[in-house]
Structure formats: C-alpha cells, structure tokens
Design a protein around this motif. Structure first.
Motif, PDB file in Angstrom:
ATOM      1  N   ARG A 247       0.854  -1.186   0.000  1.00  0.00           N
ATOM      2  CA  ARG A 247       0.000   0.000   0.000  1.00  0.00           C
ATOM      3  C   ARG A 247       0.892   1.239   0.000  1.00  0.00           C
ATOM      4  O   ARG A 247       2.079   1.148   0.302  1.00  0.00           O
ATOM      5  CB  ARG A 247      -0.935  -0.013   1.196  1.00  0.00           C
ATOM      6  N   VAL A 248       0.329   2.377  -0.323  1.00  0.00           N
ATOM      7  CA  VAL A 248       1.099   3.619  -0.355  1.00  0.00           C
ATOM      8  C   VAL A 248       1.399   4.028   1.078  1.00  0.00           C
ATOM      9  O   VAL A 248       0.485   4.183   1.899  1.00  0.00           O
ATOM     10  CB  VAL A 248       0.329   4.741  -1.086  1.00  0.00           C
ATOM     11  N   MET A 249       2.678   4.168   1.374  1.00  0.00           N
ATOM     12  CA  MET A 249       3.118   4.575   2.717  1.00  0.00           C
ATOM     13  C   MET A 249       4.168   5.665   2.570  1.00  0.00           C
ATOM     14  O   MET A 249       4.883   5.718   1.575  1.00  0.00           O
ATOM     15  CB  MET A 249       3.713   3.385   3.479  1.00  0.00           C
ATOM     16  N   SER A 250       4.265   6.504   3.600  1.00  0.00           N
ATOM     17  CA  SER A 250       5.303   7.535   3.586  1.00  0.00           C
ATOM     18  C   SER A 250       5.726   7.884   5.001  1.00  0.00           C
ATOM     19  O   SER A 250       5.002   7.645   5.961  1.00  0.00           O
ATOM     20  CB  SER A 250       4.816   8.798   2.874  1.00  0.00           C
ATOM     21  N   VAL A 251       6.905   8.463   5.073  1.00  0.00           N
ATOM     22  CA  VAL A 251       7.417   9.027   6.319  1.00  0.00           C
ATOM     23  C   VAL A 251       8.293  10.208   5.934  1.00  0.00           C
ATOM     24  O   VAL A 251       8.973  10.177   4.895  1.00  0.00           O
ATOM     25  CB  VAL A 251       8.194   7.985   7.150  1.00  0.00           C
ATOM     26  N   SER A 252       8.236  11.279   6.730  1.00  0.00           N
ATOM     27  CA  SER A 252       9.099  12.429   6.467  1.00  0.00           C
ATOM     28  C   SER A 252       9.537  13.053   7.781  1.00  0.00           C
ATOM     29  O   SER A 252       8.800  13.026   8.764  1.00  0.00           O
ATOM     30  CB  SER A 252       8.399  13.471   5.592  1.00  0.00           C
ATOM     31  N   VAL A 253      10.746  13.589   7.747  1.00  0.00           N
ATOM     32  CA  VAL A 253      11.297  14.311   8.890  1.00  0.00           C
ATOM     33  C   VAL A 253      11.878  15.614   8.361  1.00  0.00           C
ATOM     34  O   VAL A 253      12.647  15.611   7.394  1.00  0.00           O
ATOM     35  CB  VAL A 253      12.397  13.513   9.621  1.00  0.00           C
ATOM     36  N   GLN A 254      11.502  16.720   8.993  1.00  0.00           N
ATOM     37  CA  GLN A 254      12.000  18.032   8.588  1.00  0.00           C
ATOM     38  C   GLN A 254      12.576  18.739   9.796  1.00  0.00           C
ATOM     39  O   GLN A 254      11.876  18.962  10.779  1.00  0.00           O
ATOM     40  CB  GLN A 254      10.861  18.865   7.998  1.00  0.00           C
ATOM     41  N   ALA A 255      13.852  19.083   9.727  1.00  0.00           N
ATOM     42  CA  ALA A 255      14.462  19.918  10.761  1.00  0.00           C
ATOM     43  C   ALA A 255      14.091  21.366  10.448  1.00  0.00           C
ATOM     44  O   ALA A 255      14.068  21.773   9.278  1.00  0.00           O
ATOM     45  CB  ALA A 255      15.974  19.754  10.765  1.00  0.00           C
ATOM     46  N   ARG A 256      13.769  22.130  11.471  1.00  0.00           N
ATOM     47  CA  ARG A 256      13.360  23.526  11.267  1.00  0.00           C
ATOM     48  C   ARG A 256      14.431  24.268  10.473  1.00  0.00           C
ATOM     49  O   ARG A 256      15.607  24.218  10.803  1.00  0.00           O
ATOM     50  CB  ARG A 256      13.118  24.213  12.603  1.00  0.00           C
ATOM     51  N   GLY A 257      13.976  24.939   9.409  1.00  0.00           N
ATOM     52  CA  GLY A 257      14.891  25.684   8.551  1.00  0.00           C
ATOM     53  C   GLY A 257      15.377  24.894   7.355  1.00  0.00           C
ATOM     54  O   GLY A 257      16.054  25.445   6.485  1.00  0.00           O
TER      55      GLY A 257
ATOM     56  N   ARG B 264      17.687  21.690  16.905  1.00  0.00           N
ATOM     57  CA  ARG B 264      16.500  22.287  16.291  1.00  0.00           C
ATOM     58  C   ARG B 264      15.277  21.391  16.427  1.00  0.00           C
ATOM     59  O   ARG B 264      15.386  20.179  16.564  1.00  0.00           O
ATOM     60  CB  ARG B 264      16.752  22.556  14.808  1.00  0.00           C
ATOM     61  N   CYS B 265      14.116  22.005  16.345  1.00  0.00           N
ATOM     62  CA  CYS B 265      12.859  21.269  16.343  1.00  0.00           C
ATOM     63  C   CYS B 265      12.737  20.483  15.039  1.00  0.00           C
ATOM     64  O   CYS B 265      13.344  20.845  14.038  1.00  0.00           O
ATOM     65  CB  CYS B 265      11.678  22.228  16.433  1.00  0.00           C
ATOM     66  N   VAL B 266      11.945  19.428  15.071  1.00  0.00           N
ATOM     67  CA  VAL B 266      11.656  18.663  13.864  1.00  0.00           C
ATOM     68  C   VAL B 266      10.147  18.481  13.723  1.00  0.00           C
ATOM     69  O   VAL B 266       9.407  18.529  14.706  1.00  0.00           O
ATOM     70  CB  VAL B 266      12.342  17.281  13.869  1.00  0.00           C
ATOM     71  N   TRP B 267       9.711  18.277  12.477  1.00  0.00           N
ATOM     72  CA  TRP B 267       8.314  17.994  12.170  1.00  0.00           C
ATOM     73  C   TRP B 267       8.300  16.632  11.489  1.00  0.00           C
ATOM     74  O   TRP B 267       8.953  16.438  10.465  1.00  0.00           O
ATOM     75  CB  TRP B 267       7.766  19.054  11.229  1.00  0.00           C
ATOM     76  N   VAL B 268       7.559  15.698  12.064  1.00  0.00           N
ATOM     77  CA  VAL B 268       7.511  14.329  11.555  1.00  0.00           C
ATOM     78  C   VAL B 268       6.112  14.035  11.040  1.00  0.00           C
ATOM     79  O   VAL B 268       5.119  14.378  11.689  1.00  0.00           O
ATOM     80  CB  VAL B 268       7.891  13.324  12.666  1.00  0.00           C
ATOM     81  N   LYS B 269       6.045  13.402   9.867  1.00  0.00           N
ATOM     82  CA  LYS B 269       4.770  12.996   9.285  1.00  0.00           C
ATOM     83  C   LYS B 269       4.865  11.546   8.842  1.00  0.00           C
ATOM     84  O   LYS B 269       5.944  11.089   8.438  1.00  0.00           O
ATOM     85  CB  LYS B 269       4.419  13.854   8.064  1.00  0.00           C
ATOM     86  N   GLY B 270       3.734  10.857   8.905  1.00  0.00           N
ATOM     87  CA  GLY B 270       3.670   9.494   8.413  1.00  0.00           C
ATOM     88  C   GLY B 270       2.299   9.202   7.868  1.00  0.00           C
ATOM     89  O   GLY B 270       1.309   9.791   8.322  1.00  0.00           O
ATOM     90  N   SER B 271       2.224   8.289   6.892  1.00  0.00           N
ATOM     91  CA  SER B 271       0.924   7.929   6.345  1.00  0.00           C
ATOM     92  C   SER B 271       0.922   6.492   5.847  1.00  0.00           C
ATOM     93  O   SER B 271       1.958   5.954   5.453  1.00  0.00           O
ATOM     94  CB  SER B 271       0.530   8.867   5.199  1.00  0.00           C
TER      95      SER B 271
END
Length: 130
Positions: free
Chosen positions: A76-86, A110-117
């Motif tokens: 199935r379609v899956m994803s993960v992402s990590v973004q460090a601020r800036g 730095r802060c991070v923003w994590v997404k998953g689906s």
C-alpha cells in the motif's frame, strides 16, 4: 617453510577467526529500533494513527523516523518524512508491505516535524523535540 610452521600459522589463523566470530556475537552494535533495526538511537516519540504508527528516534543530534503499518502484508502507499526547522523535509514514499523509511536528518538542537501515512490515513507531529 617446514610443515610445523605451516600448522602453527594455520592454527593461529583459526584461533583469530574463532575469537573474532565470538566477539561479533558477544558485542552488540549500535542501539537499533524494534522496527527491523532501521533506526539507531533511543525512541523519543511514538505517533499512533488508525492505519499505523510512526516511531521517532534520536541519537547524537540525528533524528530518524519509520512508519509501520498496523496490518502488514499487502502493498500500500506509505510515507514518512522528517523536517528539521529551517530545512526541507526528507521523505520516503512508495508502495510497501510493512514500513516506510527510515529517514534520518541532522537536527542538532532544532525542532523537527515528523509525518507518516498509510494509504489515506496519516499523522503529523507539529514541531517537536525542541
């Protein structure tokens, strides 16, 4: 070289090989994730959602994340992402049976923003680990 010297060298080589094998079994490597040994470090967040869970790990300023499906087996379609601020996000997206990732970024302090689906179900952390 006489046959006695050859035997001694072969015995020494066999002893070194056996000792290195025993040492490799006795000394674990870096700490790894429970999700297929994908991420190093300690788990700092778990982001559950309906179709899966995102595991977030941190070690020496690096943040790593893996999205794991609750019901593995079917692609199935899956994803993960990590973004460090800036910075731009680092993303792994595709059709997987079990998990997406790992993705790792150097965040420092730095802060991070994590997404998953998984399919159309997703989770987003907001800025964390600040």
């Amino acid at each position: 070289m006489d046959s006695g010297a050859i035997r001694r060298r072969l015995a020494l080589g066999a002893a070194v090989l056996a000792a290195s094998g025993a040492l490799a079994l006795a000394v674990p490597g870096t700490a790894t994730a429970a999700t297929d040994g994908a991420c190093a470090g300690r788990e700092v967040r778990t982001l559950p959602f309906g179709a899966g869970v995102v595991h977030v790990y941190k070690r020496n300023g690096y943040v790593c994340a893996v999205t794991v499906a609750r019901k593995p087996g079917v692609k199935r379609v899956m994803s993960v992402s990590v973004q460090a601020r800036g910075n731009r996000p680092v993303v792994d997206r595709g059709r997987y049976k079990h998990h997406a990732g790992p993705v790792t970024v150097h965040a420092g302090q730095r802060c991070v923003w994590v997404k998953g689906s998984v399919n159309n179900d997703s989770v987003s952390s907001g800025w964390i680990l600040c």
